[in-house]
Design an enzyme around this catalytic site. Structure first.
Site, short mmCIF file in Angstrom:
data_model
loop_
_atom_site.label_atom_id
_atom_site.label_comp_id
_atom_site.label_asym_id
_atom_site.label_seq_id
_atom_site.Cartn_x
_atom_site.Cartn_y
_atom_site.Cartn_z
N ARG A 1 54.86 -32.91 -32.90
CA ARG A 1 55.20 -32.63 -31.43
C ARG A 1 54.73 -33.79 -30.75
O ARG A 1 54.03 -34.51 -30.62
CB ARG A 1 54.43 -31.59 -30.89
CG ARG A 1 54.22 -31.26 -29.46
CD ARG A 1 53.59 -30.14 -28.87
NE ARG A 1 52.24 -30.00 -29.38
CZ ARG A 1 51.58 -28.98 -29.18
NH1 ARG A 1 52.09 -27.92 -28.57
NH2 ARG A 1 50.21 -28.81 -29.83
N ARG B 1 49.51 -35.49 -28.24
CA ARG B 1 48.22 -34.96 -27.90
C ARG B 1 46.98 -35.33 -28.76
O ARG B 1 47.31 -35.64 -29.97
CB ARG B 1 48.23 -33.27 -27.73
CG ARG B 1 48.59 -33.03 -26.47
CD ARG B 1 49.02 -31.47 -26.38
NE ARG B 1 47.98 -30.77 -27.06
CZ ARG B 1 47.99 -29.27 -27.07
NH1 ARG B 1 49.23 -28.76 -26.45
NH2 ARG B 1 47.28 -28.50 -27.58
N ARG C 1 41.78 -24.63 -34.33
CA ARG C 1 42.42 -23.98 -33.36
C ARG C 1 43.14 -22.61 -33.91
O ARG C 1 42.91 -21.62 -33.17
CB ARG C 1 43.39 -24.92 -32.72
CG ARG C 1 43.13 -25.91 -31.82
CD ARG C 1 43.70 -26.80 -31.58
NE ARG C 1 45.06 -26.68 -31.01
CZ ARG C 1 46.15 -27.47 -30.80
NH1 ARG C 1 45.88 -28.65 -31.31
NH2 ARG C 1 47.13 -27.19 -30.45
P1 AP5 Z 1 54.93 -25.68 -28.50
O1 AP5 Z 1 55.97 -24.98 -27.54
O2 AP5 Z 1 54.38 -26.95 -27.81
O3 AP5 Z 1 53.98 -24.74 -28.78
P2 AP5 Z 1 52.83 -24.09 -28.19
O4 AP5 Z 1 52.47 -22.71 -28.56
O5 AP5 Z 1 52.74 -24.30 -26.67
O6 AP5 Z 1 51.38 -24.70 -28.81
P3 AP5 Z 1 49.88 -25.51 -27.99
O7 AP5 Z 1 49.45 -26.39 -29.14
O8 AP5 Z 1 50.14 -25.91 -26.73
O9 AP5 Z 1 48.92 -24.32 -28.11
P4 AP5 Z 1 47.67 -24.17 -27.85
O10 AP5 Z 1 47.37 -22.94 -27.36
O11 AP5 Z 1 46.94 -24.67 -29.34
O12 AP5 Z 1 47.00 -25.39 -26.91
P5 AP5 Z 1 46.69 -25.40 -25.59
O13 AP5 Z 1 47.19 -26.53 -24.75
O14 AP5 Z 1 46.92 -24.12 -24.93
O15 AP5 Z 1 55.50 -25.84 -29.96
C1 AP5 Z 1 55.02 -26.79 -30.81
C2 AP5 Z 1 56.05 -27.51 -31.39
O16 AP5 Z 1 57.02 -26.94 -32.18
C3 AP5 Z 1 56.86 -28.26 -30.43
O17 AP5 Z 1 56.97 -29.84 -30.96
C4 AP5 Z 1 58.22 -27.81 -30.42
O18 AP5 Z 1 59.42 -28.52 -29.99
C5 AP5 Z 1 58.28 -26.87 -31.70
N1 AP5 Z 1 58.98 -25.75 -31.76
C6 AP5 Z 1 58.58 -24.47 -30.78
N2 AP5 Z 1 59.49 -23.60 -30.70
C7 AP5 Z 1 59.88 -23.80 -32.24
C8 AP5 Z 1 60.99 -23.01 -33.03
N3 AP5 Z 1 61.30 -21.87 -32.71
N4 AP5 Z 1 61.37 -23.49 -34.12
C9 AP5 Z 1 61.03 -25.04 -34.61
N5 AP5 Z 1 60.16 -25.71 -33.71
C10 AP5 Z 1 59.72 -25.26 -32.66
O19 AP5 Z 1 45.06 -25.59 -25.64
C11 AP5 Z 1 44.57 -26.67 -26.02
C12 AP5 Z 1 43.11 -26.67 -26.21
O20 AP5 Z 1 42.66 -26.52 -24.75
C13 AP5 Z 1 42.43 -25.44 -26.89
O21 AP5 Z 1 42.42 -25.75 -28.00
C14 AP5 Z 1 41.05 -25.15 -25.92
O22 AP5 Z 1 40.05 -26.18 -26.48
C15 AP5 Z 1 41.30 -25.51 -24.57
N6 AP5 Z 1 41.91 -24.23 -23.79
C16 AP5 Z 1 43.08 -24.11 -23.22
N7 AP5 Z 1 43.01 -23.02 -22.41
C17 AP5 Z 1 41.90 -22.57 -22.76
C18 AP5 Z 1 41.35 -21.07 -22.21
N8 AP5 Z 1 42.10 -20.20 -21.63
N9 AP5 Z 1 40.03 -20.87 -22.70
C19 AP5 Z 1 39.54 -21.78 -23.33
N10 AP5 Z 1 39.84 -23.30 -23.80
C20 AP5 Z 1 41.20 -23.22 -23.58
#
Ligand code: AP5
Length: 228
Positions: free
Chosen positions: A127, A161, A172
């Protein structure tokens, strides 16, 4: 419309949120993006969150609630919002319910984007995102139409990232199954959960989500007026 996208890391929550924002004229509220901004700014919150995010654990609920509480009252949330990455625990889901009910409001839909664990690692490690507008891409599955140029805003600067490495992704994923997936039956019992096949092509996932949502003209804004 108040929409929540739920799914494991890499399921496509950010990708789909980006597509739905313009259609419904509502912002994406992504707690992960908010936290990464705090980290980049070197704020106290950011310094506390950085180490936790590097391990793939959840940042503590109080910090998350403080970040999201004021955000949903801003003018750009007048027509609703797309929650991406929040809530992620039972305590956060309860706090969200309390926050919304105190505003005489509620979630309209919760969309679960279902993807098998084994393909998530390759999705995440490939990504990259546009630094200017946040649009997400992938080395194999979703390249910009013109190499090195964002399809949405034309910027040429991209980012990867720090937590998108295999070890952190596996951690995760474990955290998702232990702390976030238990929210699914809770939303199902309220009749607002729809599950889509997140292993389909990106456009097909969007189609499934749109089919599960009310059309923009059918949704009322918070003040009761139909949306434009
Ligand atoms: P993408 O759309 O980027 O996936 P995503 O579901 O948004 O994944 P994230 O990694 O952002 O989710 P996350 O929940 O781990 O991270 P977050 O930033 O929230 O797609 C991924 C890739 O696949 C892309 O390259 C895309 O092009 C491709 N793709 C998408 N759809 C596809 C398809 N259908 N087919 C093929 N390819 C596809 O959190 C990060 C960290 O922050 C956490 O670990 C935690 O430490 C902290 N955090 C965030 N929110 C909280 C909370 N509410 N409480 C506590 N800690 C938190």
């Amino acid at each position: 419309m108040k929409l929540l996208l739920l799914g494991p890391p890499g399921a496509g929550k950010g990708t789909q949120a980006h597509r739905l924002m313009a259609r419904y004229d509502i912002p994406q509220l992504a707690t992960g993006d908010m936290l990464r901004k705090e980290v980049a700014n070197g704020s106290e919150l950011g310094r506390a969150a950085a180490r936790i995010m590097e391990r793939g654990d959840l940042v503590c609920d109080d910090l998350i609630m403080a970040m999201i509480a004021g955000r949903i009252d801003r003018e750009d949330c007048r027509n609703g919002f797309i929650l991406d990455g929040f809530p992620r625990s039972a305590a956060q889901a309860e706090a969200l319910d309390t926050m919304l009910s105190s505003r005489s409001s509620d979630l309209d839909r919760v969309i679960e984007i279902g993807v098998d664990d084994d393909i998530l690692v390759s999705r995440i490690t490939g990504r990259f995102t546009c630094r200017a507008c946040g649009a997400g891409y992938h080395d194999v599955f979703c390249r910009p139409r013109e190499s090195g140029v964002c399809d949405f805003c034309g910027a040429r600067d991209f980012d990867r990232r720090a937590d998108d490495n295999e070890e952190t992704v596996r951690s995760r994923l474990a955290v998702y199954h232990r702390q976030t997936a238990p929210l699914l039956p809770y939303y199902a019992s309220r009749g607002i959960l729809v599950t889509v096949d997140g292993m389909a092509a990106i456009d097909k996932v969007t189609e499934q989500i749109l089919a599960a949502l009310p059309t923009p003209s059918a949704i009322d804004s918070d003040d009761g007026r139909p949306l434009e």
